[in-house]
Design an enzyme around this catalytic site. Structure first.
Site, PDB file in Angstrom:
ATOM      1  N   ASP A   9      14.250 -68.842 -43.633  1.00 57.13           N
ATOM      2  CA  ASP A   9      13.002 -68.590 -42.887  1.00 57.13           C
ATOM      3  C   ASP A   9      13.048 -69.054 -41.446  1.00 57.13           C
ATOM      4  O   ASP A   9      12.253 -68.600 -40.620  1.00 57.13           O
ATOM      5  CB  ASP A   9      11.835 -69.287 -43.602  1.00 57.13           C
ATOM      6  N   HIS A  14      15.821 -77.004 -48.790  1.00 65.70           N
ATOM      7  CA  HIS A  14      15.947 -75.976 -49.833  1.00 65.70           C
ATOM      8  C   HIS A  14      16.208 -76.655 -51.163  1.00 65.70           C
ATOM      9  O   HIS A  14      16.902 -77.674 -51.212  1.00 65.70           O
ATOM     10  CB  HIS A  14      17.112 -75.025 -49.515  1.00 65.70           C
TER      11      HIS A  14
END
Ligand code: SDX
Length: 380
Positions: free
Chosen positions: A317, A263
Site C-alpha cells: 500500500d 505486515h
C-alpha cells in the site's frame, strides 16, 4: 491456552487455515509467486487478464486460451440495468466501498445461477464479478459527481476500460499499462483477511456474490486494504519533504501505526512495494509528482532506521498510493481499485475451497462466569 486440546491463536497469526496453489509467500525473504512465477516477472511481462487465467487455472494460457478468457470478460463488462438504477439511488456522499459492496451484492438479484454452487456456474460468476466490478466503481463515481454514467468499451482491456468509464476519455497507453501492472500486483495474496472472509462465507455453501460482498467489507479496513488511502492522507497531512522527519518521529513517539508499513507475513520488504517503488518514481516524474515520491522515499529511510530491525518494512500500500494519485484517482477510490484487482484472488480461493470444502468454524475459549442464577427483573 488450550481448550479441549485446541490452541488459542489470537488473530490466527500462527494458523494454517487452507491449502492453496495460487500464491506462495515467503515472508522472511520477501518473495511472492503466483503459481510459482515470481511477482516481479509477472509485473514486467504479464497482463491482468493473463495473470487472472494463471491464478484461476494454475498455468499460463496459450494464445487461444487467453483470447477465450478476454472475450468472456469483455462480454460481461456491462452492468444489468437494475444495478445502474440502484447505483443512481445511492447518496452522492456515500463511501465508495459501501457503494461497491451494495452493488456487488445486488448482482445476485440479476443472476439466475446465483445459488448454483457448481464449478461451471461459479466460473461464470467469477468472470461476471471481475468484469463488472470496475463498472460499478466507475458508475458510482460518475453518479456522485453528477456526470453521465459511461458505457464500457469492450475494445479495451480491464485497466484501460476502467479509466475510460471513470474519466470519459481513453487513457494513454502508459497510464493504461501502469494501472494494469497495479492490478497484477494486487490480484492475490494468500489467505489475507478479506480472502479468509470470503472462504468463511463460501464454506457454508452460501454463494459467490454474498462471499464477495463480505470480502469487500473486510478489505475496506485501514489495517488491510484501506491502508493505501491512509498513506495518501498521511502524505497530504505532512505536506512537504522538509516536514517529514518531525512528523514521522512524532507519529512513532505516539505509537501511531504508520500506514503502508508492516505486515502479518512479510518481515522483509514486500516485493510488491519493491517493484512499485521504482515504478512509482517514473510515473511521479512523468506527472509532476516528484515531491510525493521524495517524501515517500524519505519516510521509508526513517522507518528503516527506526523500526526496520523489527521487521517493519513498506508493504504494497505504501507506494501504490502515490501511483494511484499520479493516475488521477480520487483518494477514496484507492481501496475500490484494490477490490477490482483482488476480486480475482477472492473468487479463485473460493473455487479452491469448494473443490474440497469443510465448514470453517473455529472454537473459542469461554472466559465468562458459570452457575449464575436467573434474577427476576423486579429484583435487578
Ligand atoms: C495489506 O495480509 C495480507 O496479505 C494483506 C495484504 C494483501 O495483499 O492482502 O498484503 C494487503 O493489508 C497490507 C497491510 C496494510 N496495512 C497497513 O499498512 C496498516 C499499518 N500496518 C499495521 O497495522 C500492521 O503492520 C499490520 C496490521 C499490517 C500487521 O500487524 P500484525 O501482524 O497484527 O502485528 P502488530 O500490529 O501486532 O504489530 C507488531 C508490532 C507492534 O508493536 P508492539 O505492540 O509489539 O510494540 O509492530 C508494530 C506494532 O505497534 N507495528 C507498527 C506498524 N506495524 C506494526 N508500528 C508502526 N507502524 C506500523 N505500520
Amino acid at each position: 491456552m488450550t481448550v479441549d486440546e485446541k490452541i488459542f491463536d489470537k488473530g490466527l497469526a500462527n494458523t494454517i487455515a487452507a491449502e492453496s496453489s495460487m500464491s506462495y509467500i515467503d515472508g522472511a525473504n520477501g518473495i511472492l509467486e503466483y503459481v510459482g512465477i515470481d511477482i516481479d516477472s509477472l509485473a514486467r511481462n504479464s497482463t491482468f487478464e493473463e495473470s487472472t487465467y494463471l491464478l484461476w487455472n494454475g498455468t499460463l494460457p496459450n494464445q487461444s486460451q487467453l483470447n477465450g478468457l478476454v472475450d468472456d470478460l469483455r462480454e460481461e463488462y456491462a452492468l444489468p440495468g437494475g444495478v445502474i438504477d440502484l447505483i443512481r439511488t445511492f447518496p452522492t456522499d456515500a463511501a465508495p466501498m459501501h457503494a461497491l459492496q451494495t452493488a456487488v451484492a445486488s448482482l445476485a438479484l440479476h443472476d439466475p445461477e446465483a445459488d448454483v454452487n457448481e464449478p461451471g456456474p461459479n466460473v461464470r460468476k467469477s468472470i461476471k464479478l471481475v468484469a463488472k466490478t470496475p463498472a460499478i466503481v466507475a458508475a458510482f463515481d460518475r453518479h456522485r459527481k453528477g456526470l453521465d454514467i459511461i458505457e464500457p468499451d469492450s475494445s479495451l482491456d480491464i485497466a484501460s476500460n476502467f479509466l475510460w468509464m471513470l474519466n470519459g476519455e481513453k487513457p494513454t497507453e502508459t497510464m493504461g499499462k501502469a494501472l494494469d501492472v497495479c492490478l497484477i500486483l494486487h490480484a492475490d495474496h494468500g489467505t489475507n483477511a478479506s480472502t479468509f472472509t470470503s472462504l468463511v462465507v463460501i464454506s457454508t455453501l452460501s454463494d459467490m456474490y454474498s462471499s464477495m460482498a463480505a470480502a469487500i467489507g473486510a478489505l475496506r479496513g485501514p489495517l488491510h486494504g484501506g491502508a493505501n488511502e491512509g498513506v495518501m492522507r498521511m502524505l497530504e497531512e505532512i505536506g512537504s519533504l522538509d516536514k517529514v522527519d518531525a512528523a514521522i518521529e512524532q507519529k512513532l513517539a505516539n505509537k501511531d501505526k504508520i500506514m503502508g508499513f508492516g505486515h502479518r507475513v512479510y518481515k522483509a520488504v514486500d516485493p510488491r512495494a519493491t517493484y512499485l517503488k521504482t515504478f512509482t518514481k517514473g510515473i511521479a516524474e512523468d506527472t509532476g509528482n516528484q515531491s510525493l515520491y521524495e517524501m515517500s522515499s524519505r519516510i521509508e529511510d526513517i522507518m528503516n532506521e527506526k523500526v526496520g530491525s523489527r521487521g517493519i518494512y513498506p508493504n504494497v500500500d505504501f507506494y501504490s498510493a502515490t501511483t494511484y494519485h499520479c493516475l488521477g484517482l480520487d483518494l477514496d477510490l484507492f481501496t475500490p481499485l484494490f477490490a477490482i484487482a483482488r476480486m480475482v484472488g477472492w473468487t479463485g480461493h473460493c473455487m479452491e475451497q469448494l473443490a474440497d470444502n469443510k465448514l470453517i468454524r473455529p472454537g473459542s475459549a469461554y472466559i465468562g462466569p458459570h452457575g449464575v442464577d436467573y434474577t427476576p427483573i423486579s429484583d435487578r
